[in-house]
Design a protein around this motif. Structure first.
Motif, short mmCIF file in Angstrom:
data_model
loop_
_atom_site.label_atom_id
_atom_site.label_comp_id
_atom_site.label_asym_id
_atom_site.label_seq_id
_atom_site.Cartn_x
_atom_site.Cartn_y
_atom_site.Cartn_z
N PRO A 24 0.82 -1.21 0.00
CA PRO A 24 0.00 0.00 0.00
C PRO A 24 0.85 1.26 0.00
CG PRO A 24 -0.67 -1.49 1.77
CD PRO A 24 0.56 -2.05 1.18
N ASN A 25 0.22 2.37 -0.44
CA ASN A 25 0.92 3.65 -0.37
C ASN A 25 1.27 3.95 1.08
OD1 ASN A 25 -1.39 4.34 -2.76
ND2 ASN A 25 0.75 4.80 -3.17
N GLY A 26 2.48 4.39 1.32
CA GLY A 26 2.86 4.71 2.69
C GLY A 26 3.41 3.52 3.45
N GLU A 32 8.62 2.61 -9.30
CA GLU A 32 7.45 2.82 -10.15
C GLU A 32 7.82 3.18 -11.59
OE1 GLU A 32 4.14 4.86 -8.48
OE2 GLU A 32 4.80 4.46 -6.44
N SER A 74 4.75 3.70 -14.25
CA SER A 74 3.70 4.70 -14.11
C SER A 74 3.77 5.69 -15.26
CB SER A 74 3.82 5.41 -12.77
OG SER A 74 4.54 6.60 -12.89
N HIS A 99 2.97 -0.55 -8.74
CA HIS A 99 1.56 -0.71 -8.42
C HIS A 99 0.81 -1.36 -9.59
CE1 HIS A 99 1.53 1.34 -4.64
NE2 HIS A 99 2.10 2.39 -5.15
N MET A 106 -0.25 -4.09 -11.48
CA MET A 106 -0.22 -5.53 -11.25
C MET A 106 -0.05 -6.33 -12.53
SD MET A 106 0.03 -6.27 -8.20
CE MET A 106 0.92 -4.79 -7.84
N ILE A 110 -5.43 -5.82 1.94
CA ILE A 110 -4.75 -4.54 2.21
C ILE A 110 -4.27 -3.84 0.95
CG2 ILE A 110 -3.91 -5.29 4.47
CD1 ILE A 110 -1.12 -5.57 2.98
N TYR A 111 -4.26 -4.57 -0.15
CA TYR A 111 -3.58 -3.96 -1.28
C TYR A 111 -4.22 -4.20 -2.65
CZ TYR A 111 0.16 -2.84 -4.53
OH TYR A 111 0.89 -2.31 -5.57
N LEU A 112 -4.47 -5.48 -2.95
CA LEU A 112 -4.88 -5.76 -4.32
C LEU A 112 -6.33 -5.44 -4.59
CD1 LEU A 112 -3.01 -9.14 -4.87
CD2 LEU A 112 -2.48 -6.95 -5.91
N GLY A 113 -7.13 -5.47 -3.57
CA GLY A 113 -8.56 -5.27 -3.79
C GLY A 113 -9.17 -6.50 -4.43
#
Lengths: 237, 234, 348
Positions: free
Chosen positions: A39-41, A164, A167, A194, A196, A232-235
């Motif tokens: 996750p971000n952060g 990244e 991006s 990020h 995937m 927590i991350y992938l959704g």
């Protein structure tokens, strides 16, 4: 399995009470491709900042090819072969594409020999036709990414740290980048990403960071199915 | 009802032409995705719309009023909000202060942060006193969006909102953006490289190439790999 | 390993092939200096002495442009190095009776030492930009104070007079630069040599490195460049050139005064560089000429008028041509001669 090239033990880094990196152990072998997601952060970029000497850990040690690295001057990291691409593309905005690459070459002391290397990299990153005329500032975001990647590669790094890289890139460019990374020989790579689809194509050892800690370290195909990572991350996929 | 109409826009960076005849319109409550390779002029088009770049030719009109060549702050007051690539939040200002800056675009004397912002982005309420720079990338994106919405805009210009954002939050954005459009009645022009997000949120897609629009279609068209390859491949 | 290091060092000065604008530059400069070379044919004694002063001061301007224009470090007290060069030269030739060449070398070494010492602490501590400017201003002020305090040695307020002219021995024969003609050529050749040397050095890859550090120091560091070392070297070289200018100035003028180390001269040199065009090398030389001539004309009318005129002129330049006159010329003549080539569309 090749020897461990980059090794971090017990790294700790806090910013005003926030534990950005909280006791991280990580070993990277020569020739290994490693993805860091989270996750971000979560502390991914902070970890990279520690690996490149921009930040000094409050605890823990980092060694590269057996040498302790903490406390060494910034420029020494690059000269030893640890080259990084920043999260926000960081290039020399008022210089041409070609000059950007030349400065990168000169930094690692290769200016004398490698005139052909510049052309090679220009071809690889697809910016050959504008190399002389276009200032780095005039490039679109994705092109700046490619330029910075080119600058990193021209240094013939031993460890390539990409923050990244995909991006701002189109699907096709992302695919090209993944192929390029998989093709690279004789160097270790750490990629924070990020995207995937990109990470899935690489299908490498993947480390998941969360709240400053490494919570998973496995092949991506395994990580992808992990319910905690999904939460927590992938959704929902 | 058409909210904004762009006619024959040309723009350059000094002597270098970047936009060479862009025409399209956006209806109220519509989410329009702008796709295309790197360097085709997508960000430049957004910057022209918000007045950061003056077009050398062409016309932009919104709800009947001519926006062409107006300074950015006038355009913002007329209801256009811009969320740039990389978020563009003020790192030294707190979350609250960032949002208050966004309210400057509101017409009317008293400027208030709309409560709805905290419904869409509850995490901002938790972090009201924190400097913008201490937020994570995803939280900053929420802040940038929230700040844009604080001006109660009619048109929202989003430049790569998914960039640098973790997948789960990108999915949230894919749900949130249509929801905001439905509730607030705002129109959205969305520049995105993340096709999943763009195709999920948008009702219509435009593809740009070499400074002009070359294709217009429904998001479903882009499920076809051939179409994607034709317009978005290197 | 050292062979490799040496090769890499030399590679820094490797030249790129001459482009159209480089050839134009050489032609223009060549023409200008040729013109100046024949100037004694019609210039009277006074005009020649003015031109000589301008040429030497233009070396001073070049020294600041090299630093400020290429690395972005603004030395607000650069006259400190000019004054050190001047005073050391004066004292060694006048009071210690040293030969010109020795004294010249010592003068430059003195400037270099001060630069190395102060620069090391400032630059390696990461001091840049405004903070660097303010601390270097202190150098000029302190320098002036020291000169005034040791009045028995330095002549205090009044300075020193009867500074010996430059005397060089060549192939057994001794040559003294004491008449208008020889002084003129001394100044001309010195200025030409400094300009050409800087131009050559900066054309090479070394110029790219300095430009990169100016642009994005963190990126340069992360690519392996020891940016602090580069900046310190640039600062020291700049000080050496300023010291050279100071030493030449005093040996051609015959006098030395505390004005040469003070903040007013420090400000004037910044104006020359800014007006002429920071980073263009030739621009600051032209700026130096313009401003000094302006000062002479205005001062002959009224000395109190000059600071006012200088201020107004500077503000005008900032509005009309913020990049300096050189960039004004560039935009007037079109990008044909000054850009890298025809600009293409930014997409592939």
């Amino acid at each position: 399995m090749s020897q461990v090239l980059l090794s971090a033990k017990g790294l700790k880094m806090s910013f005003g009470g926030v534990k950005a990196v909280n006791h991280v152990d990580l070993d990277l072998a020569g020739d290994e491709l490693l993805c860091i997601i989270g996750p971000n952060g979560a502390g991914k970029t902070t970890l990279l900042n520690l690996f490149t000497g921009i930040l000094r850990p409050q605890a823990g040690a980092i060694s590269f090819a057996g040498r302790a690295m903490v406390g060494r001057p910034l420029y020494e990291y690059a000269r030893r072969g640890i080259i990084r691409k920043f999260q926000v593309p960081s290039v020399f905005s008022e210089m041409s594409i070609k000059q950007n690459l030349e400065v990168a070459l000169l930094g690692v002391g290769a200016g004398g020999a490698e005139a052909g290397a510049v052309d090679e990299i220009l071809e690889l990153i697809g910016l050959r036709s504008q190399a002389d005329q276009t200032m780095a500032d005039e490039l679109a975001h994705g092109q700046k990414q490619w330029l910075e990647i080119g600058m990193a590669l021209i240094c013939r790094p031993k460890v390539l740290l990409l923050d990244e890289p995909a991006s701002g890139m189109t699907k096709e460019e992302t695919r090209k980048l993944a192929e390029m990374l998989l093709d690279l020989d004789h160097l270790s790579t750490i990629v924070i990403e990020h995207d995937m689809a990109f990470v899935r194509t690489l299908n490498s050892r993947t480390v998941v960071m969360h709240n400053g800690e490494i919570i998973r370290d496995d092949q991506f195909s395994v990580i992808e199915q992990d319910p905690l990572v999904g939460d927590i991350y992938l959704g929902r996929q | 009802m058409t909210i904004i109409e762009i006619t024959d826009i040309f723009a350059s960076y000094g002597p270098v032409p970047v936009l060479v005849g862009v025409d399209f319109s956006l209806a109220q409550g519509e989410i329009l995705a702008l796709l295309g390779r790197n360097g085709v002029g997508k960000t430049t088009l957004l910057r022209v719309l918000i007045g950061l770049i003056k077009p050398t030719r062409g016309r932009i009109s919104m709800a009947g009023q001519d926006l062409t060549g107006l300074p950015s702050h006038r355009i913002a007051k007329m209801g256009v909000a811009y969320v740039p690539q990389g978020r563009g939040i003020f790192p030294k200002l707190t979350v609250f202060e960032n949002l208050m800056v966004g309210t400057r675009a509101q017409t009317g004397k008293k400027r208030v942060i709309p409560e709805e912002i905290f419904t869409y982005f509850p995490i901002l309420k938790d972090r009201l006193d924190q400097p913008g720079g201490t937020l994570s990338g995803g939280e900053q994106q929420m802040l940038a969006l929230g700040r844009a919405l604080c001006g109660r805009p009619k048109l929202l210009l989003l430049d790569e909102p998914s960039e640098g954002i973790q997948p789960s939050i990108v999915q949230q954005l894919g749900v949130l953006i249509p929801e905001i459009v439905k509730t607030e009645g705002v129109s959205v022009l969305l520049v995105e490289q993340n096709l999943d997000l763009a195709l999920r949120a948008a009702q219509r897609c435009l593809v740009m190439e070499k400074g002009s629009i070359v294709h217009e279609g429904h998001p479903d068209d882009f499920n076809d790999d051939k179409v994607v390859k034709k317009y978005l491949a290197i | 390993m050292t062979g490799n290091k040496l090769r890499n060092l030399l590679a820094l000065f490797r030249q790129r092939p001459l482009q159209a604008r480089d050839k134009l530059f050489l032609v223009v400069i060549g023409g200008l200096f040729l013109l100046l070379a024949v100037y004694p044919l019609w210039g009277d004694s006074y005009s020649l002495s003015v031109m000589r002063d301008v040429l030497i001061m233009s070396i001073f301007a070049l020294s600041l442009d090299f630093l400020w224009g290429q690395t972005g470090l603004l030395s607000f007290g650069h006259s400190a190095f000019f004054g050190i060069g001047a005073y050391v030269m004066a004292l060694l030739t006048l009071k210690a009776g040293l030969g010109s060449l020795t004294a010249l070398v010592c003068a430059m070494a003195a400037s270099a030492s001060v630069a190395l010492l102060t620069g090391y602490f400032l630059i390696y501590a990461g001091v840049r930009r405004e903070y660097f400017a303010i601390v270097t201003l202190a150098l000029a002020l302190v320098g002036q104070q020291i000169l005034l305090s040791f009045a028995n040695v330095t002549g205090g307020d009044a300075g020193l007079i009867d500074i010996p002219f430059l005397k060089f021995g060549l192939f057994g024969a001794e040559y003294t630069f004491d008449d208008n003609l020889s002084l003129h050529f001394l100044a001309l050749v010195s200025a030409a040599v400094v300009l050409l040397t800087l131009w050559l050095v900066l054309r090479g890859y070394y110029g790219s490195i300095l430009k990169a550090i100016l642009n994005n120091e963190q990126r340069a560091l992360a690519l392996g460049h020891n940016t602090s070392a580069h900046l310190l070297i640039a600062f020291t070289v700049s000080a050496i050139l300023a010291g050279l200018a100071g030493a030449l100035f005093t040996s051609t003028q015959g006098i030395v005064t505390p004005e040469l180390i003070g903040p007013i001269l420090a400000t004037e040199v910044i104006v020359w560089v800014a007006v002429g065009g920071r980073g263009t090398l030739v621009g600051p030389m032209v700026g130096c000429f313009l401003v000094i001539r302006m000062r002479q004309e205005i001062s002959s009318i009224s000395t109190t008028l000059w600071p006012l005129v200088l201020g107004v002129f500077f503000v005008l330049v900032v509005f009309v041509a913020p990049g300096g006159l050189a960039t004004l010329v560039r935009s007037l003549t079109g990008s044909r001669f000054f850009s890298a080539g025809k600009k293409e569309r930014p997409w592939t």
